[in-house]
Design a protein around this motif. Structure first.
Motif, mmCIF file in Angstrom:
data_model
loop_
_atom_site.group_PDB
_atom_site.id
_atom_site.type_symbol
_atom_site.label_atom_id
_atom_site.label_comp_id
_atom_site.label_asym_id
_atom_site.label_seq_id
_atom_site.Cartn_x
_atom_site.Cartn_y
_atom_site.Cartn_z
ATOM 1 N N LEU A 1 1.278 4.052 -6.849
ATOM 2 C CA LEU A 1 2.017 2.981 -6.170
ATOM 3 C C LEU A 1 2.668 2.039 -7.176
ATOM 4 O O LEU A 1 3.770 1.534 -6.939
ATOM 5 C CB LEU A 1 1.061 2.205 -5.252
ATOM 6 N N CYS B 1 9.174 5.911 -0.262
ATOM 7 C CA CYS B 1 7.846 6.226 -0.807
ATOM 8 C C CYS B 1 7.252 7.449 -0.108
ATOM 9 O O CYS B 1 6.691 8.326 -0.757
ATOM 10 C CB CYS B 1 6.929 5.006 -0.662
ATOM 11 N N ARG B 2 7.422 7.493 1.206
ATOM 12 C CA ARG B 2 6.889 8.651 1.942
ATOM 13 C C ARG B 2 7.565 9.947 1.512
ATOM 14 O O ARG B 2 6.957 10.997 1.505
ATOM 15 C CB ARG B 2 7.103 8.450 3.454
ATOM 16 N N TYR C 1 0.868 -1.185 0.000
ATOM 17 C CA TYR C 1 0.000 0.000 0.000
ATOM 18 C C TYR C 1 0.898 1.226 0.000
ATOM 19 O O TYR C 1 2.084 1.153 0.358
ATOM 20 C CB TYR C 1 -0.926 0.021 1.229
ATOM 21 N N ALA C 2 0.338 2.342 -0.401
ATOM 22 C CA ALA C 2 1.135 3.571 -0.472
ATOM 23 C C ALA C 2 1.030 4.312 0.856
ATOM 24 O O ALA C 2 -0.079 4.721 1.230
ATOM 25 C CB ALA C 2 0.636 4.442 -1.614
ATOM 26 N N PRO C 3 2.134 4.473 1.552
ATOM 27 C CA PRO C 3 2.079 5.252 2.787
ATOM 28 C C PRO C 3 1.860 6.722 2.469
ATOM 29 O O PRO C 3 2.148 7.169 1.351
ATOM 30 C CB PRO C 3 3.456 5.026 3.413
ATOM 31 N N ALA C 4 1.311 7.433 3.445
ATOM 32 C CA ALA C 4 1.084 8.875 3.217
ATOM 33 C C ALA C 4 2.414 9.557 2.966
ATOM 34 O O ALA C 4 3.389 9.321 3.678
ATOM 35 C CB ALA C 4 0.415 9.476 4.455
ATOM 36 N N PHE D 1 9.733 1.944 2.318
ATOM 37 C CA PHE D 1 8.590 2.704 2.855
ATOM 38 C C PHE D 1 8.977 4.173 3.036
ATOM 39 O O PHE D 1 8.228 5.081 2.669
ATOM 40 C CB PHE D 1 8.127 2.106 4.195
#
Lengths: 263, 213
Positions: B29, B69-70, A71-74, B66
């Protein structure tokens, strides 16, 4: 081994850059010249080249699994756009600092001229008192001449005349003390034709006389800092110092708040 | 010598990459996971070399992606690979300094476990070749894991991942001179540790008893 390091450590970088194909022409020429005469460096180069060849033939370990995100984190918000403000503050701080330095320079120059003026005033005053000591000077002119330049003139001069050359410098930015008020802050008695001699300086009574001028006893009053008279230049300096400090604090604060967070 | 083909991604790949970044910055995504797929092997290898613990390396790699991506909105251009690996290096450093860090499986156990040829085996090799390659790889990985952390990281980036000095400097947050110095020291140490393997492979002449060292 130790000897090798001492003699050849300056070629470490050249060897490393040569192995990685990063050596420029001048460095390559220097290394080539060295290798012609240094067997140990030549051996070192061969061994390190063999090693890097082996390392670079090593395949990378396969990733044990996919690290694709489920999932795409904020996303973190864009960095605050403080760049323009920060740059403006930096320019303003630099300008204020330059102005402050200029003001200080002017002030220092002013102090120099004040000191020159105060000394010349003393000379004039000494000349004006010359008639009182004319007899002595006539008897020993070279001594009198020496007295003009010596603090020992305190013996024969009124305190205000002594004070100017001896107890100067005058307060920053103030003109040379031309009268007793400027020197002591309080006008001395009209009949204050004080004559100091060695005995007076040693007696507490002199302290009482100085107490009339609102200052302490002995010679200390002559050497103590005198009440400052603020000039516009002083206030400008203080104001610029405050402005510069405030701007510098602002730059530090903005830099701190806008610094890039570690990812 | 450095292989010029390793100097950087192909221009077409770079164009792809820019497109992925732009789309990822808009919250796509799928585009971000295309970046993950491209660089996860480099990321995992760097984390594995730094942490010498496959489980910890997996955790660090996942956390790094992660984080990437943030923060993809903060990527302003340049080498995406360096940017991703910088985040991986930061995560791995965090783990190294974590008081709760514990070693589950050693790197040596990881390379020896499961497939007898190890994770470096090429499926097309003959069994004998696979065995020789696996043994050499095992020795290389074992030697690299004995280097001090700073040297290990630079050797991993420059020699194992074929990155240039500038990229290694950015990722390790060290000056170019420091990178070169660590590289030289690390290579010297590896040369000493791997001398038997290098002599066996014929890359080095056998050292006599009064060797130069």
């Amino acid at each position: 081994m130790g000897l090798f390091w001492n003699r050849h450590s300056k070629y470490e970088m050249l060897l490393t850059e040569h192995i990685d194909g990063r050596l420029d022409e001048a460095g390559q020429a220097a290394l080539d010249r060295h290798l012609q005469t240094c067997d140990s460096c030549a051996v070192e180069l061969r061994e390190l080249e063999a090693l890097t060849s082996l390392l670079r033939s090593e395949p990378l370990v396969e990733a044990p699994r996919s690290f694709a995100l489920p999932y795409a984190p904020a996303q973190t918000a864009e960095e605050p756009r403080t760049g323009g403000w920060l740059r403006g503050m930096q320019v303003a701080t630099a300008t204020a600092a330059v102005v402050l330095v200029a003001l200080v320079s002017l002030q220092v120059g002013d102090i120099g001229s004040v000191e020159e003026r105060s000394f010349s005033t003393a000379d004039v005053t000494n000349q004006a008192t010359a008639p009182e000591t004319a007899g002595a000077e006539a008897a020993a002119p070279e001594m009198a001449e020496a007295n003009d330049d010596s603090p020992t003139t305190i013996e024969s001069l009124p305190p205000e005349d002594v004070g100017i050359p001896l107890a100067t410098p005058a307060p920053l930015g103030t003109p040379a003390p031309a009268d007793k008020t400027a020197l002591f802050g309080v006008a001395p008695p009209e009949d204050g034709q004080l004559t100091l001699d060695q005995a007076d300086l040693a007696t507490p009574a002199l302290g009482d006389e100085f107490a009339q001028f609102g200052i302490g006893g002995g010679l200390e009053p002559l050497l103590a800092p005198e009440p400052e008279q603020r000039t516009s230049m002083d206030w400008a300096l203080v104001a610029m110092a405050i402005v510069t400090a405030a701007l510098a604090l602002g730059v530090v604060g903005l830099t701190w708040t806008s610094r890039r967070p570690r990812l | 010598m450095a292989d010029p083909s390793q100097a950087g991604p192909h221009p077409a790949a770079l164009a792809d990459e820019r497109g992925w970044v732009e789309r990822a910055q808009q919250g796509d995504l799928v585009a971000f996971n295309a970046i993950v797929e491209r660089y996860q092997r480099y990321a995992f290898n760097l984390a594995l070399r730094m942490l010498r613990d496959p489980s910890a390396a997996e955790d660090a790699t996942q956390e790094a992606f992660f984080s990437a991506c943030r923060n993809i909105g903060r990527f302003k251009g340049g080498s995406l690979k360096s940017w991703v690996l910088t985040i991986v290096a930061n995560r791995a450093r965090d783990q190294l300094r974590s008081p709760s860090r514990r070693r589950n499986t050693s790197l040596e156990e990881y390379t020896e476990g499961g497939d007898p040829a190890g994770p470096w085996a090429d499926a097309g090799d003959l069994p004998e070749e696979q065995a020789i390659r696996a043994e050499t790889s095992r020795q290389v990985q074992g030697a690299v894991s004995q280097l001090p952390e700073d040297q290990r990281m630079v050797v991993t980036l420059v020699d194992l991942q074929q990155m240039d000095y500038e990229e290694a400097s950015r990722i390790t947050d060290a000056s170019l001179g420091t990178v070169k110095s660590r590289l030289f020291r690390g290579r010297q140490r590896l040369r000493d540790l791997l001398r038997p393997a290098l002599e066996l492979s014929g890359d080095l002449p056998r050292q006599n008893l009064e060797g130069s060292k």
